[in-house]
Design an enzyme around this catalytic site. Structure first.
Site, PDB file in Angstrom:
ATOM      1  N   ASP A  26      -2.146  -1.694  10.516  1.00 61.21           N
ATOM      2  CA  ASP A  26      -2.371  -1.713   9.059  1.00 61.21           C
ATOM      3  C   ASP A  26      -3.004  -3.014   8.564  1.00 61.21           C
ATOM      4  O   ASP A  26      -3.448  -3.082   7.416  1.00 61.21           O
ATOM      5  CB  ASP A  26      -1.044  -1.521   8.302  1.00 61.21           C
ATOM      6  CG  ASP A  26      -0.582  -0.072   8.285  1.00 61.21           C
ATOM      7  OD1 ASP A  26      -1.407   0.817   8.569  1.00 61.21           O
ATOM      8  OD2 ASP A  26       0.604   0.166   7.996  1.00 61.21           O
ATOM      9  N   LYS A  67       0.844  -1.198   0.000  1.00 65.11           N
ATOM     10  CA  LYS A  67       0.000   0.000   0.000  1.00 65.11           C
ATOM     11  C   LYS A  67       0.876   1.244   0.000  1.00 65.11           C
ATOM     12  O   LYS A  67       2.057   1.204   0.369  1.00 65.11           O
ATOM     13  CB  LYS A  67      -0.946   0.016   1.211  1.00 65.11           C
ATOM     14  CG  LYS A  67      -0.259   0.091   2.589  1.00 65.11           C
ATOM     15  CD  LYS A  67       0.126   1.479   3.049  1.00 65.11           C
ATOM     16  CE  LYS A  67       0.825   1.493   4.401  1.00 65.11           C
ATOM     17  NZ  LYS A  67       1.538   2.746   4.685  1.00 65.11           N
TER      18      LYS A  67
END
Length: 288
Positions: free
Chosen positions: A134, A8
């Site tokens: 995350d 990401k």
């Protein structure tokens, strides 16, 4: 059973407060990119969890987030079987791209299928949060606003197929250290998250590139001034805008077209010889 575990980037990262446990309260726009590790898991004949990886510097013991994910999943669903986990690592380590978190997310998703547990994504995300902030996002992927410590996820309109060049310098950064050194009171300008979300919905890459902001740059760029040079070199190479992802040190830049991105890629690869440089694209979670 195999699965791609995608990296990401943060298109925005703002810190707006602190919890009593000292975790920062964040507002982030997260985006999946087409750079991935491959996770392969099979059941073993014993009760051991073993990890192998193609990169020697990746820990294969309980320090590995994939290992932690396997332990937590087994405990949660009372599974006695062991597993053999193979990680083919492409995402740079300690880079601000959720390389460890996305591996943990993939382990939870694969084990859920492998052992026919059929837990919902919400349950998997709850387990994931015990591993790292995350991980819940990495389970969901795509374009999302992440709040709290990262676990409150609101999917956004996909901001897919945008070309970017990513450069990871030849050093790592400790996320914990960066957040420890972040002084919220010294953040002079917070991120216009709503403006960025609106621009992304309008597919306005130019606005997004020029207005994306990461407050952690205040800490990491002070310590590693080379990152300022990298950002400047990306802009001079035709980037619409450049920014650090997460706690760093990875820097990424959006480009209007593949030819300009290719030239920038070649230039950056030549100048920053010991860095990892990639050309990639943003992708939607439906591609996972």
């Amino acid at each position: 059973m195999k699965m791609k575990a995608y990296a990401k980037i943060n298109i925005a990262l703002d810190a707006i407060g602190k919890r009593e446990d000292n975790y920062h309260l964040l507002r982030m726009i997260m985006q999946t990119v087409d750079l991935y590790d491959v996770i392969d898991i099979e059941k073993s004949n014993d009760s051991n969890i073993s990890i192998s990886c193609n990169k020697h510097y990746v820990p294969t013991d309980e320090r590995n987030l994939g290992y932690k994910a396997a332990v937590l999943f087994r405990d949660e669903f009372n599974i006695k079987n062991g597993v053999k986990i193979s990680i083919k690592k492409n995402i740079p380590v300690a880079a601000g791209m959720a390389g460890g978190s996305t591996n943990a997310a993939a382990v939870l998703v694969i084990m859920n299928k492998l052992f026919n547990v059929n837990a919902s994504l919400e349950v998997l995300k709850e387990i994931g949060l015990k591993i790292g902030a995350d991980v819940p996002y990495c389970i969901e992927g795509g374009t999302a606003l992440c709040e709290g410590i990262g676990e409150i996820i609101t999917p956004l309109k996909p901001f897919e197929n945008k070309i970017l060049v990513v450069l990871k310098p030849n050093f790592g950064v400790s996320t914990k250290e960066v957040y420890t050194n972040l002084d919220i009171n010294k953040i002079r300008k917070h991120v216009n998250i709503e403006g960025l979300i609106q621009a992304m919905e309008n597919d306005d890459l130019d606005y997004v590139s020029k207005n994306m902001k990461n407050v952690l740059e205040n800490v990491t760029l002070k310590k590693h001034t080379i990152l300022k040079n990298i950002k400047e070199d990306m802009r001079k190479s035709g980037a619409l805008g450049a920014m650090m992802s997460g706690s760093g040190p990875t820097v990424f830049a959006f480009f209007d077209d593949m030819l300009t991105a290719q030239r920038a890629f070649e230039f950056l690869k030549g100048k920053y010889k010991y860095s990892d440089v990639y050309i990639t694209r943003t992708i939607n979670s439906n591609n996972l």
